[in-house]
Design a protein around this motif. Structure first.
Motif, short mmCIF file in Angstrom:
data_model
loop_
_atom_site.label_atom_id
_atom_site.label_comp_id
_atom_site.label_asym_id
_atom_site.label_seq_id
_atom_site.Cartn_x
_atom_site.Cartn_y
_atom_site.Cartn_z
N ILE A 187 0.84 -1.20 0.00
CA ILE A 187 0.00 0.00 0.00
C ILE A 187 0.87 1.25 0.00
CG2 ILE A 187 -1.74 1.30 1.31
CD1 ILE A 187 -2.76 -1.29 2.43
N LYS A 188 0.43 2.24 -0.72
CA LYS A 188 1.08 3.55 -0.67
C LYS A 188 0.26 4.48 0.22
CE LYS A 188 0.82 6.50 -4.12
NZ LYS A 188 1.05 7.13 -5.45
N PHE A 189 0.87 4.91 1.32
CA PHE A 189 0.25 5.89 2.21
C PHE A 189 0.73 7.28 1.79
CE2 PHE A 189 0.57 2.00 4.69
CZ PHE A 189 -0.69 1.90 5.25
N THR A 190 -0.20 8.17 1.56
CA THR A 190 0.17 9.53 1.17
C THR A 190 -0.18 10.49 2.30
OG1 THR A 190 -0.22 9.05 -1.16
CG2 THR A 190 -0.15 11.36 -0.52
N SER A 191 0.86 11.15 2.84
CA SER A 191 0.66 12.13 3.90
C SER A 191 0.41 13.51 3.28
CB SER A 191 1.89 12.20 4.80
OG SER A 191 1.79 13.27 5.71
N LYS A 192 -0.56 14.20 3.84
CA LYS A 192 -0.83 15.56 3.37
C LYS A 192 0.17 16.56 3.93
CE LYS A 192 -5.79 14.71 2.96
NZ LYS A 192 -7.13 15.09 3.44
N GLN A 221 -10.89 13.55 2.70
CA GLN A 221 -10.22 14.86 2.73
C GLN A 221 -9.90 15.31 4.16
OE1 GLN A 221 -9.12 16.04 -0.16
NE2 GLN A 221 -10.11 14.16 -0.87
N LYS A 222 -10.47 14.65 5.15
CA LYS A 222 -10.27 15.04 6.54
C LYS A 222 -9.24 14.17 7.27
CE LYS A 222 -14.86 17.05 7.13
NZ LYS A 222 -14.39 18.42 7.43
N VAL A 223 -8.66 13.18 6.56
CA VAL A 223 -7.69 12.30 7.21
C VAL A 223 -6.28 12.76 6.90
CG1 VAL A 223 -9.29 10.36 7.08
CG2 VAL A 223 -7.60 10.68 5.26
N ASP A 224 -5.32 12.35 7.75
CA ASP A 224 -3.92 12.75 7.57
C ASP A 224 -3.23 11.95 6.49
OD1 ASP A 224 -4.10 14.66 9.59
OD2 ASP A 224 -3.56 13.23 11.16
N PHE A 225 -3.59 10.67 6.36
CA PHE A 225 -2.97 9.79 5.37
C PHE A 225 -4.02 9.23 4.42
CE2 PHE A 225 0.40 9.80 8.50
CZ PHE A 225 1.56 9.71 7.73
N LEU A 226 -3.74 9.29 3.15
CA LEU A 226 -4.65 8.76 2.14
C LEU A 226 -4.17 7.38 1.68
CD1 LEU A 226 -5.19 11.88 -0.17
CD2 LEU A 226 -6.84 10.90 1.41
N TYR A 227 -5.11 6.48 1.48
CA TYR A 227 -4.82 5.18 0.87
C TYR A 227 -6.16 4.57 0.46
CZ TYR A 227 -6.28 3.31 5.39
OH TYR A 227 -7.00 3.02 6.53
N GLY A 228 -6.11 3.64 -0.47
CA GLY A 228 -7.32 2.92 -0.86
C GLY A 228 -8.45 3.82 -1.30
N GLU A 229 -8.14 4.82 -2.15
CA GLU A 229 -9.16 5.78 -2.54
C GLU A 229 -10.26 5.17 -3.41
OE1 GLU A 229 -7.57 9.82 -3.53
OE2 GLU A 229 -5.64 8.83 -3.29
N GLU A 230 -10.02 3.99 -3.96
CA GLU A 230 -11.00 3.33 -4.80
C GLU A 230 -11.82 2.28 -4.04
OE1 GLU A 230 -11.51 4.48 -7.84
OE2 GLU A 230 -9.93 5.93 -7.40
#
Length: 390
Positions: free
Chosen positions: A72-77, A244-253
């Protein structure tokens, strides 16, 4: 116990898994490790996440453990350029959205709890952890995944599983805790939602009634797989509002997996929608997992949230479902601890374990891990005191 790391079989799609071997280990113990669930998740998330499944064997080549990994790729804002650990590790990658970290995860990123592996009664939990740590090590040494991930994460274990910590530490994993899981224990006396409300103090019963009053113009509906498909764009939009309210994005689909999840799991997957003038303005998903109901994800129109108490109404819908299903527990997950405690949920701490695949860089993880702490909140006590008879 397995004799060596060669005693694993890895699969990269659910269709190729030894079904009888897998089912003999999982044995209906956890629906989140069932092949119908995993195949639906893989189908919906294949553009986001790479799934790896493993079976481990004993000396007689009998399956004794079944586990799931995901890359998984975790993306930090957040901008991590000034972070000392980031500078030392230098494994984070810049993206258009922020900074990303690639990770091999054993566990379920879309559910809270011990969902990474199941094992037979021939082995102990400590042995199962050792086997899965070895499986992760084998994957990290596979040239095919040389540039696929930098960190290995095992998530997430209940407090009563703390005896496994030394086993993880022997494999150089570091324990840490994040936000608690909020769990509501259902009383046998709750035969209806009214019974639940009647056990509440006046303040919290009034709060619940206020939420229902605000939401009274909304239609609440359980969605079929067909209706989910028809409204997939709207569900996706509402889900992204929450992301949009979380610090890390993953599994957007993730939403793409919902139609097949509903089709594969049937009544055990509930997708509940709140509808205003024929448009879905909020929804939730939940999975019936033996004697517990596990809340998954919600999607919300935040512009209408306050006026119609969308989020609160979805939370109370979880409670209603749990009571109607006569389960013992409702897992409400992390985040929004204050409002969930006002429903009667109690915090349950969870432990995760992480390491860097580089032995040298793994040494620098400790100061970073020590900065990760569960969020603090004031625990509510919504139920009336139970008087003990002399």
């Amino acid at each position: 116990m397995v004799k060596s790391m060669e005693e694993f079989t890895f699969y990269f799609n659910t269709e190729s898994i030894d079904e009888s071997g897998w089912n003999s280990v999982v044995n209906n113990s956890n629906i989140l490790l069932s092949l119908p669930y995993l195949s639906a998740m893989q189908s919906g998330l294949k553009s986001d996440i790479k799934f790896i499944y493993t079976l481990g064997y004993n000396a007689e080549q009998k399956p004794i453990i079944a586990g799931v990994f995901q890359i998984i790729k975790f993306t930090s804002k957040q901008n991590l350029d000034g972070n000392l650990v980031y500078k030392i590790l230098q494994d984070c990658r810049k993206t258009d959205q922020g900074t990303s970290i690639n990770c091999l995860v054993c566990g379920n990123m879309f559910a809270t709890g011990e969902n990474g592996f199941a094992f037979s009664d021939e082995i102990s939990k400590n042995t199962a952890v050792e086997i899965m740590a070895n499986a992760a090590k084998k994957l990290s040494k596979n040239p095919e995944f040389e540039d696929s991930f930098d960190f290995i994460l095992f998530k997430e274990f209940w407090k009563e599983s703390d005896e496994i910590t030394p086993v993880f530490e022997d494999s150089k994993f570091r324990p840490f805790q994040i936000d608690v899981n909020m769990v509501l224990d259902l009383k046998p006396s709750w035969n209806s939602f009214e019974d639940y409300l009647n056990d509440m103090k006046t303040k919290y019963r009034t709060k619940a009634n206020s939420a229902f009053k605000k939401a009274e113009s909304l239609e609440i509906k359980t969605l079929s797989s067909t209706v989910i498909i028809e409204n997939l764009d709207q569900l996706h939009k509402l889900y992204h509002n929450v992301l949009q309210k979380v610090d890390f994005l993953y599994g957007e689909e993730y939403v793409k997996s919902l139609p097949l999840l509903k089709s594969n799991l049937g009544e055990k997957l509930m997708c509940t929608a709140l509808i205003l003038e024929s448009e879905i303005i909020g929804y939730s998903t939940a999975i019936l997992n033996n004697d517990r109901l596990e809340a998954n994800y919600v999607g919300i129109d935040y512009e209408l949230n306050t006026k119609y108490a969308v989020y609160e109404r979805l939370l109370y819908a979880y409670v209603e479902q749990a009571i109607n299903l006569k389960v013992k527990q409702l897992y409400l997950g992390r985040t929004s601890e204050l409002i969930k405690s006002a429903l009667g949920a109690q915090p349950e701490s969870m432990t995760l374990y992480v390491r860097h695949r580089s032995k040298v860089k793994n040494l620098f993880l400790k100061p970073f891990i020590e900065t990760i702490k569960p969020a603090k909140f004031e625990l509510r006590k919504p139920f009336k005191e139970t008087r003990k008879l002399n």
